[in-house]
Design an enzyme around this catalytic site. Structure first.
Site, PDB file in Angstrom:
ATOM      1  N   ASP A  57      -2.535  -5.054   0.066  1.00  0.00           N
ATOM      2  CA  ASP A  57      -1.889  -6.303   0.171  1.00  0.00           C
ATOM      3  C   ASP A  57      -2.980  -7.229   1.335  1.00  0.00           C
ATOM      4  O   ASP A  57      -2.971  -8.124   2.056  1.00  0.00           O
ATOM      5  CB  ASP A  57      -0.740  -7.026   1.136  1.00  0.00           C
ATOM      6  CG  ASP A  57      -0.461  -5.440   1.900  1.00  0.00           C
ATOM      7  OD1 ASP A  57      -0.623  -4.514   1.969  1.00  0.00           O
ATOM      8  OD2 ASP A  57       1.170  -5.145   2.014  1.00  0.00           O
ATOM      9  N   MET A  75       0.815  -1.284   0.402  1.00  0.00           N
ATOM     10  CA  MET A  75       0.021  -0.191  -0.090  1.00  0.00           C
ATOM     11  C   MET A  75       0.807   1.073  -0.075  1.00  0.00           C
ATOM     12  O   MET A  75       2.744   0.986   0.140  1.00  0.00           O
ATOM     13  CB  MET A  75      -1.059   0.392   0.852  1.00  0.00           C
ATOM     14  CG  MET A  75      -1.702  -1.403   1.278  1.00  0.00           C
ATOM     15  SD  MET A  75      -3.071  -1.305   2.851  1.00  0.00           S
ATOM     16  CE  MET A  75      -4.330   0.212   2.290  1.00  0.00           C
TER      17      MET A  75
END
Length: 512
Positions: free
Chosen positions: A241, A82
């Site tokens: 993720d 991210m």
């Protein structure tokens, strides 16, 4: 012919891919690493071309190892780190190395955002504060420090979405990853245009957003020739993720929480309604489940603190593990299990890199507190495990204060591998913890999302309920849980007691 789904996770250390069949059985797994660039202290960068080259190799290896017919792959899902900033020019060429989530050069930009916009207004607009790891401060850093590059920006992407562009030629982003940019209206699942305008950032730079299960492009013929995939294979939105990790462990309905101990520690709680903690000590982001959100607390050093302890003080265990062909962590955990609960009053604060949840302090430091002449190395080992788990409980307590029910905590990462640590977590959390039958991480969740998007499964809940199964449940012992609640209250008081000391240490060591 069998039906297959491909999940790709563009991580910080490398790309991992997993090919599964429609029953969720892993057919092939491959991983390729790439370097982390640290040109200056507190900087962390990577070349997006390294991600792409690794992705191609992973796909080629999976197809070779599995011998699956490319036409059997019904969909591809993408997951990734991210916040990391990828900048493209008008020709979609990369302008500079990506600035990663773990890069902390943006302290001044965060102060400026919070001073200009204000924390309360940021909460209203994007449900989160401006933190060094987020994407927005990185964009402003480029504006302030690399104006010639800034002038050439035409597109802002995140890592997995750059890989989507290379696979399909489509420029898009999914809502779960967009939520971590600090430029996204998390409540309404759209870009926060008023914030972009106020900061004078062009809204045209932000790509169209889709849900994680939406098809966002198809593999181009020229890429099919390079990778071995079939041209036209659908590529879905995929997710961050953390959301893909949650999908892969079945944390897709209220009452389920994910507790993941990797280098960092993550507590992830699904919610069907938008909830923002008043002090924003935890993040609120869009889930990869359409119409759902999640609340997430993050410890910066969880398993990382244990690794530091092993590397710094565990030479004897490392040498013994080599001789016995064992694991140094197992030896430390075995010794820790011989020590009374609470480590005879020895506490460990795991703030070795500052802390995000709940303190949001870059000045916090690690500490052992309560040491006496009676404490042995085994005491210190147990106190490290207890301190990390207390830190995870900090996030759980915030989640509960927001009115979210916790029925079961599913464990992944290093904290799930040790029977002793699993029971320790159950006792310190005061909740049942569980293991599931999947262990491939975010890539597996991305593959399941691809299955929903391509019609193999009807929806995310169906995919996970049919595939993800609990293999072990551990209940807390009531007596031990009550004792740990008392110890935890002492732990909670240590940071406030030391905060002024941390500030003094920071003033004297800043820049050293």
């Amino acid at each position: 012919m069998a039906t297959h789904l491909l999940g790709l996770d563009i991580g910080t250390t490398g790309v991992k891919g997993v090919l599964i069949d429609e029953r969720g059985v892993s057919v092939a797994i491959a991983a390729v690493e790439y370097p982390l660039l640290t040109p200056k202290p507190n900087w962390a960068e990577q070349n997006p071309e390294d991600w792409w080259n690794a992705t191609v190799l992973v796909i080629q290896r999976i197809l070779s190892d599995s011998r699956a017919a490319p036409s059997s792959i019904k969909g591809i899902g993408l997951s990734g780190q991210m916040h990391s900033l990828v900048l493209l020019d008008k020709g979609h060429s990369v302008l500079r190395p990506a600035i990663l989530w773990c890069d902390t050069r943006t302290e001044q930009e965060c102060k400026w955002i919070n001073g200009t916009i204000g924390r309360e207004r940021m909460r209203d607009l994007v449900a989160n504060p401006a933190l060094e790891g987020f994407t927005l401060p990185k964009i402003l850093w480029v504006r302030n420090n690399e104006p010639e590059i800034y002038k050439r920006i035409r597109t802002v992407l995140l890592p997995k979405d750059y890989i989507r562009f290379r696979l399909t030629g489509e420029v898009m982003m999914d809502v779960s990853d967009a939520a971590g940019t600090a430029l996204f209206d998390v409540a309404h699942r759209r870009w926060a245009v008023s914030l972009l305008n106020q900061l004078a950032i062009a809204s045209e730079w932000c790509p169209p957003v889709r849900e994680s299960i939406d098809v966002c492009g198809k593999v181009m013929p020229k890429i099919a020739r390079i990778t071995g995939l079939e041209a036209g294979t659908p590529v879905v939105g995929g997710g961050a993720d953390n959301t893909c990790g949650a999908v892969g462990t079945g944390v897709v309905k209220e009452g389920r929480v994910l507790a993941s101990v990797g280098t960092s520690g993550v507590v992830f709680a699904h919610t069907d309604s938008m909830k923002v903690e008043p002090k924003m000590r935890v993040h609120t982001f869009c889930h990869s489940v359409p119409g759902a959100w999640y609340v997430m607390g993050v410890m910066l050093m969880a398993g990382g603190a244990l690794r530091w302890y092993r590397d710094t003080f565990g030479q004897q265990e490392r040498e013994e593990a080599k001789m016995r062909l064992g694991d140094a962590y197992d030896l430390m955990t075995e010794a820790a299990s011989t020590i009374p609960r609470g480590s005879d009053g020895l506490f460990f604060l795991p703030y070795l890199a500052g802390e995000r949840t709940p303190h949001q302090s870059a000045m916090a430091r690690g500490a052992f507190i309560g040491a006496t002449i009676r404490h042995t190395k085994a005491h210190f080992s147990r106190s490290v495990l207890e301190g990390i788990t207390y830190g995870m409980r900090d996030s759980l307590e915030i989640v509960k204060s927001m009115g979210l029910e916790i029925q079961q905590i599913r464990l992944t990462g290093g904290g799930a591998k040790s029977k002793f640590w699993r029971q320790l977590q159950a006792d310190i959390y005061g909740h049942e913890v569980a293991l599931v039958n999947t262990s491939e991480g975010p890539a597996f969740g991305a593959a399941l999302l691809a299955g929903v998007g391509s019609g193999v499964y009807r929806h995310v809940l169906e995919a996970t309920e049919n595939i993800v199964r609990v293999t072990e449940s551990i209940a807390p012992d009531p007596t031990r849980a009550a004792m740990y609640s008392d110890w935890y209250e002492i732990y909670r008081g240590l940071y406030p007691a030391l905060s002024e000391t941390y500030s003094a240490i920071h003033r004297r060591t800043a820049g050293s």
